[in-house]
Write a protein that holds these residues in place. Structure first.
Motif, PDB file in Angstrom:
ATOM      1  N   ALA A 228       0.832  -1.204   0.000  1.00 51.43           N
ATOM      2  CA  ALA A 228       0.000   0.000   0.000  1.00 51.43           C
ATOM      3  C   ALA A 228       0.866   1.254   0.000  1.00 51.43           C
ATOM      4  CB  ALA A 228      -0.930  -0.007   1.215  1.00 51.43           C
ATOM      5  N   GLU A 229       1.911   1.259   0.814  1.00 51.10           N
ATOM      6  CA  GLU A 229       2.794   2.432   0.873  1.00 51.10           C
ATOM      7  C   GLU A 229       3.467   2.684  -0.465  1.00 51.10           C
ATOM      8  OE1 GLU A 229       6.213   4.285   3.836  1.00 51.10           O
ATOM      9  OE2 GLU A 229       5.859   2.123   3.805  1.00 51.10           O
ATOM     10  N   GLN A 230       3.871   1.603  -1.111  1.00 48.87           N
ATOM     11  CA  GLN A 230       4.519   1.745  -2.418  1.00 48.87           C
ATOM     12  C   GLN A 230       3.557   2.316  -3.453  1.00 48.87           C
ATOM     13  OE1 GLN A 230       6.275  -1.883  -3.838  1.00 48.87           O
ATOM     14  NE2 GLN A 230       6.792  -1.039  -5.847  1.00 48.87           N
ATOM     15  N   LYS A 231       2.319   1.800  -3.480  1.00 48.22           N
ATOM     16  CA  LYS A 231       1.354   2.294  -4.465  1.00 48.22           C
ATOM     17  C   LYS A 231       0.999   3.748  -4.215  1.00 48.22           C
ATOM     18  CE  LYS A 231      -3.305   1.816  -6.345  1.00 48.22           C
ATOM     19  NZ  LYS A 231      -4.556   1.036  -6.412  1.00 48.22           N
ATOM     20  N   MET A 232       0.774   4.122  -2.951  1.00 48.84           N
ATOM     21  CA  MET A 232       0.381   5.502  -2.642  1.00 48.84           C
ATOM     22  C   MET A 232       1.484   6.504  -2.987  1.00 48.84           C
ATOM     23  SD  MET A 232      -2.697   5.265  -1.778  1.00 48.84           S
ATOM     24  CE  MET A 232      -3.200   3.645  -2.345  1.00 48.84           C
ATOM     25  N   GLY A 233       2.734   6.034  -2.958  1.00 48.84           N
ATOM     26  CA  GLY A 233       3.845   6.924  -3.294  1.00 48.84           C
ATOM     27  C   GLY A 233       4.128   7.034  -4.771  1.00 48.84           C
ATOM     28  N   THR A 234       3.490   6.189  -5.573  1.00 51.46           N
ATOM     29  CA  THR A 234       3.679   6.225  -7.022  1.00 51.46           C
ATOM     30  C   THR A 234       3.005   7.461  -7.614  1.00 51.46           C
ATOM     31  OG1 THR A 234       3.676   3.807  -7.073  1.00 51.46           O
ATOM     32  CG2 THR A 234       3.314   4.951  -9.170  1.00 51.46           C
ATOM     33  N   VAL A 235       3.674   8.107  -8.563  1.00 54.93           N
ATOM     34  CA  VAL A 235       3.133   9.324  -9.165  1.00 54.93           C
ATOM     35  C   VAL A 235       2.019   8.985 -10.147  1.00 54.93           C
ATOM     36  CG1 VAL A 235       3.641  11.324 -10.636  1.00 54.93           C
ATOM     37  CG2 VAL A 235       5.297  10.575  -8.897  1.00 54.93           C
ATOM     38  N   ASN A 236       0.880   9.665  -9.998  1.00 57.56           N
ATOM     39  CA  ASN A 236      -0.240   9.518 -10.913  1.00 57.56           C
ATOM     40  C   ASN A 236       0.030  10.351 -12.152  1.00 57.56           C
ATOM     41  OD1 ASN A 236      -2.758   9.862 -12.276  1.00 57.56           O
ATOM     42  ND2 ASN A 236      -3.865   9.394 -10.392  1.00 57.56           N
ATOM     43  N   GLU A 237       0.045   9.715 -13.323  1.00 62.86           N
ATOM     44  CA  GLU A 237       0.379  10.425 -14.558  1.00 62.86           C
ATOM     45  C   GLU A 237      -0.621  11.519 -14.897  1.00 62.86           C
ATOM     46  OE1 GLU A 237       0.812   7.607 -17.668  1.00 62.86           O
ATOM     47  OE2 GLU A 237       2.550   6.587 -16.760  1.00 62.86           O
ATOM     48  N   ALA A 238      -1.885  11.330 -14.514  1.00 62.20           N
ATOM     49  CA  ALA A 238      -2.914  12.315 -14.852  1.00 62.20           C
ATOM     50  C   ALA A 238      -2.772  13.601 -14.037  1.00 62.20           C
ATOM     51  CB  ALA A 238      -4.309  11.716 -14.637  1.00 62.20           C
ATOM     52  N   THR A 239      -2.293  13.462 -12.794  1.00 61.74           N
ATOM     53  CA  THR A 239      -2.206  14.634 -11.918  1.00 61.74           C
ATOM     54  C   THR A 239      -0.785  15.104 -11.666  1.00 61.74           C
ATOM     55  OG1 THR A 239      -2.111  13.279  -9.905  1.00 61.74           O
ATOM     56  CG2 THR A 239      -4.297  13.864 -10.730  1.00 61.74           C
ATOM     57  N   GLY A 240       0.197  14.237 -11.905  1.00 56.77           N
ATOM     58  CA  GLY A 240       1.586  14.587 -11.608  1.00 56.77           C
ATOM     59  C   GLY A 240       1.888  14.579 -10.126  1.00 56.77           C
ATOM     60  N   LYS A 241       0.988  14.027  -9.308  1.00 57.52           N
ATOM     61  CA  LYS A 241       1.154  13.975  -7.862  1.00 57.52           C
ATOM     62  C   LYS A 241       1.108  12.516  -7.400  1.00 57.52           C
ATOM     63  CE  LYS A 241      -1.176  18.437  -7.195  1.00 57.52           C
ATOM     64  NZ  LYS A 241      -2.325  19.126  -6.540  1.00 57.52           N
ATOM     65  N   PRO A 242       1.511  12.252  -6.151  1.00 57.21           N
ATOM     66  CA  PRO A 242       1.406  10.877  -5.645  1.00 57.21           C
ATOM     67  C   PRO A 242      -0.025  10.351  -5.750  1.00 57.21           C
ATOM     68  CG  PRO A 242       2.749  12.191  -4.168  1.00 57.21           C
ATOM     69  CD  PRO A 242       2.167  13.140  -5.180  1.00 57.21           C
ATOM     70  N   THR A 243      -0.146   9.057  -5.966  1.00 53.70           N
ATOM     71  CA  THR A 243      -1.466   8.447  -6.133  1.00 53.70           C
ATOM     72  C   THR A 243      -2.381   8.718  -4.944  1.00 53.70           C
ATOM     73  OG1 THR A 243      -0.568   6.686  -7.522  1.00 53.70           O
ATOM     74  CG2 THR A 243      -2.665   6.233  -6.403  1.00 53.70           C
ATOM     75  N   GLY A 244      -1.815   8.653  -3.733  1.00 48.96           N
ATOM     76  CA  GLY A 244      -2.626   8.879  -2.542  1.00 48.96           C
ATOM     77  C   GLY A 244      -1.754   9.085  -1.329  1.00 48.96           C
ATOM     78  N   ALA A 245      -2.352   8.905  -0.169  1.00 43.85           N
ATOM     79  CA  ALA A 245      -1.635   9.116   1.087  1.00 43.85           C
ATOM     80  C   ALA A 245      -1.668   7.840   1.913  1.00 43.85           C
ATOM     81  CB  ALA A 245      -2.265  10.259   1.873  1.00 43.85           C
ATOM     82  N   PHE A 246      -0.489   7.305   2.212  1.00 44.72           N
ATOM     83  CA  PHE A 246      -0.415   6.153   3.095  1.00 44.72           C
ATOM     84  C   PHE A 246      -0.666   6.604   4.535  1.00 44.72           C
ATOM     85  CE2 PHE A 246       2.159   3.208   5.743  1.00 44.72           C
ATOM     86  CZ  PHE A 246       1.452   2.045   5.471  1.00 44.72           C
ATOM     87  N   ILE A 247       0.012   7.670   4.954  1.00 44.32           N
ATOM     88  CA  ILE A 247      -0.248   8.344   6.220  1.00 44.32           C
ATOM     89  C   ILE A 247      -0.425   9.822   5.908  1.00 44.32           C
ATOM     90  CG2 ILE A 247       0.685   8.978   8.479  1.00 44.32           C
ATOM     91  CD1 ILE A 247       2.250   6.380   8.470  1.00 44.32           C
TER      92      ILE A 247
END
Length: 548
Positions: A228-247
């Motif tokens: 989960a931490e790895q996925k949330m830290g991955t950059v979303n190509e559509a927004t240019g920001k991390p996919t989400g927040a782990f914490i």
């Protein structure tokens, strides 16, 4: 996904038929001399004890969409969008412990069925009462639609819903709708009260098995959190920001806090929450439930973590249309990881979990329309039997609207309107909850505050654009004026609402503007079952029902 999972479908159908039979038989449970009144059809005779109320409220508040959407948000965006639901339900129960017993007492004393009934009696304002009623009615409609979305998600994963014609695609949903409509019409609130026992048993069973069994299949909880931490830290190509927040980081603290507090304040403003509460037999039943309902929050926390289990499991929530759909992630996780027969049990838990709240919501919306629009504005001399008849018909219309909404419109529209519903319903809090303690706020100032909160909240939500799709109503967060931090729109609108109500009250009191008549007295807020004044009033309001 391809083909139909026959064993899972068979188990799903059998359990669905079981609760359908229970729904029809519920009309015989604690059968009154007549069902022809809102007291009996719409509130179950105001006779439910602690455990029935607990199951009913749990089935009402923790909906199928909750069990689909919360882990889906955790799967797609992380803790800010998903896990805030856990602390908000924890904060919620002390709040309702404080005020809900007072609402129960005054409603029991005067025969109120809705919060708009109470506002009408407390402030003597038909306009303010209408505002509360319309807000509750509109906020509930998309909520019902989302329960059908939950059923649709299960049907899609099990393999139904494909094909090019309406029969192959939507017939199962039509059948589920027809059965729900039929037993709700005949049994009223008793139907979801009975079914809630089965729903809660299945939910607890599935969640406990899932939380123990599934992590062992993906390498344990350490692997779940790492993935989960790895996925949330991955950059979303559509927004240019991390996919989400782990914490949640420091920039997200206001968002997390306002989402939690705003949601807690709003939940028991919904008509269905109030309807389930007013069905209790005495005020202590409400307080006992506020003490034991947090057990559901524990289950919700476990359920939310299943969204991260799905990440570790590599779950691919792809709809029958071939497009990714995060709302399918939990049904798809169950389909991939459980034996087919137990996947069927899990699907039944979600589908039945939609029936209970959908039934209560449609009853609550119908009661609101009947009492505060039909009787108040269209037919003031309506008898209790006429009220019950209109409410039954409106409950069917409400469910039909929800079905049309789900079948013909983009599901994202239902989600967007439900977002608006949360923003709107919170604007009734000052009139309802503060009104339980004081009449200092002027009725016209409360109405002005409500209007400002509604307009601001709607416009602010509209201006949130989803960066991935470009659509309006793209989220529930916006910059908070003055503070400049990202926060829940409903809370900002609520603060503006209160400011306008307070300032307006000062002006109106300075100009000695007329106040409406308060039909309540201080003792009404402490009335309990057996109060002789209650018996007298209920006999007058509803002579067809035997005195309890």
């Amino acid at each position: 996904m391809s083909g139909i999972d026959v064993p899972a479908l068979v188990v799903l159908v059998l359990l669905f038929l079981l609760v359908t039979v229970m729904g029809f038989l519920a009309t015989r449970w604690r059968r009154p001399s007549s069902m022809e009144s809102l007291d009996e059809w719409g509130l179950g005779g105001r006779s439910f004890g602690t455990w029935v109320t607990w199951f009913l409220l749990g089935g009402d508040l923790y909906t199928a969409y909750t069990f689909v959407a919360v882990p889906a948000a955790m799967f797609a965006l992380g803790s800010v969008s998903g896990f805030f639901a856990v602390p908000y339900t924890i904060v919620l129960y002390p709040i309702i412990f404080v005020f809900m017993a007072r609402l129960w007492s005054v409603s029991h004393r005067h025969g109120y069925v809705t919060t708009a009934d109470f506002v009408r009696g407390r402030f003597g304002s038909r306009g303010l009462s209408l505002a509360v009623a319309v807000t509750g009615f509109l906020a509930t409609m998309p909520y019902i639609a989302l329960q059908l979305v939950g059923i649709q998600a299960v049907l899609e994963v099990v393999g139904l819903g494909g094909g090019g014609n309406i029969i192959a695609k939507d017939a199962p949903l039509f059948i589920a709708f027809a059965l729900l409509a039929a037993y709700t019409y005949s049994s009223g609130l008793r139907a979801p009260a009975v079914i809630a026992f089965v729903k809660d048993f299945l939910i607890y069973l599935v969640i406990i098995v899932a939380i123990v069994y599934l992590p062992t299949k993906v390498g344990g909880w350490g692997e779940v959190f790492s993935a989960a931490e790895q996925k949330m830290g991955t950059v979303n190509e559509a927004t240019g920001k991390p996919t989400g927040a782990f914490i949640p980081g420091a920039a997200q603290h206001w968002a997390y806090a306002t989402l939690g507090l705003g949601s807690a304040l709003a939940l028991f403003m919904y008509p269905h929450s109030v309807t389930a509460s007013l069905s209790a037999k005495d005020r202590n039943t409400i307080r006992r439930n506020a003490s034991i309902l947090p057990a559901y929050s524990f289950v919700l926390g476990l359920l939310a973590l299943l969204g991260w289990v799905a990440i570790a499991a590599g779950t691919k929530p792809i709809g029958l249309d071939g497009k990714p759909n995060a709302q399918l992630v939990i049904p798809q996780l169950f389909e991939d990881m459980f034996p087919s027969w137990f996947a069927g049990v899990a699907f039944a838990a979600i589908a039945i979990g939609a029936l209970v709240p959908a039934a209560i919501m449609s009853i609550a919306a119908a009661n609101t329309f009947t009492r505060n629009i039909y009787k108040e504005w269209l037919k003031p001399d309506a008898s209790p039997a006429q009220e019950a008849k209109v409410s039954k018909v409106v409950s069917l219309v409400v469910k039909a609207f929800a079905l049309v909404f789900v079948l013909l419109l983009d599901k994202q529209n239902a989600i967007n309107f439900q977002l608006l519903g949360g923003i709107w319903i919170l604007q009734t809090f000052p009139a309802v909850v503060l009104g339980l303690y004081t009449r200092w706020l002027h009725r016209w100032a409360l109405l002005a505050g409500w209007a400002v909160g509604m307009v601001y909240g709607t416009l602010a939500a509209y201006n949130v654009v989803n960066p991935a799709t470009g659509k309006h109503f793209g989220g529930s967060l916006a910059n908070i004026p003055v503070i400049g931090e990202l926060g829940y729109i409903a809370m900002t609108a609520f603060v503006l609402n209160l400011l306008v109500a307070v300032v307006g009250t000062l002006v109106l009191r300075a100009t000695k503007s007329p106040e409406g008549r308060d039909e309540t007295v201080a003792a009404d807020y402490f009335a309990d079952a057996g109060d002789p004044r209650v018996t007298k009033d209920l006999d007058t309001l509803n002579p067809s029902v035997e005195t309890r």
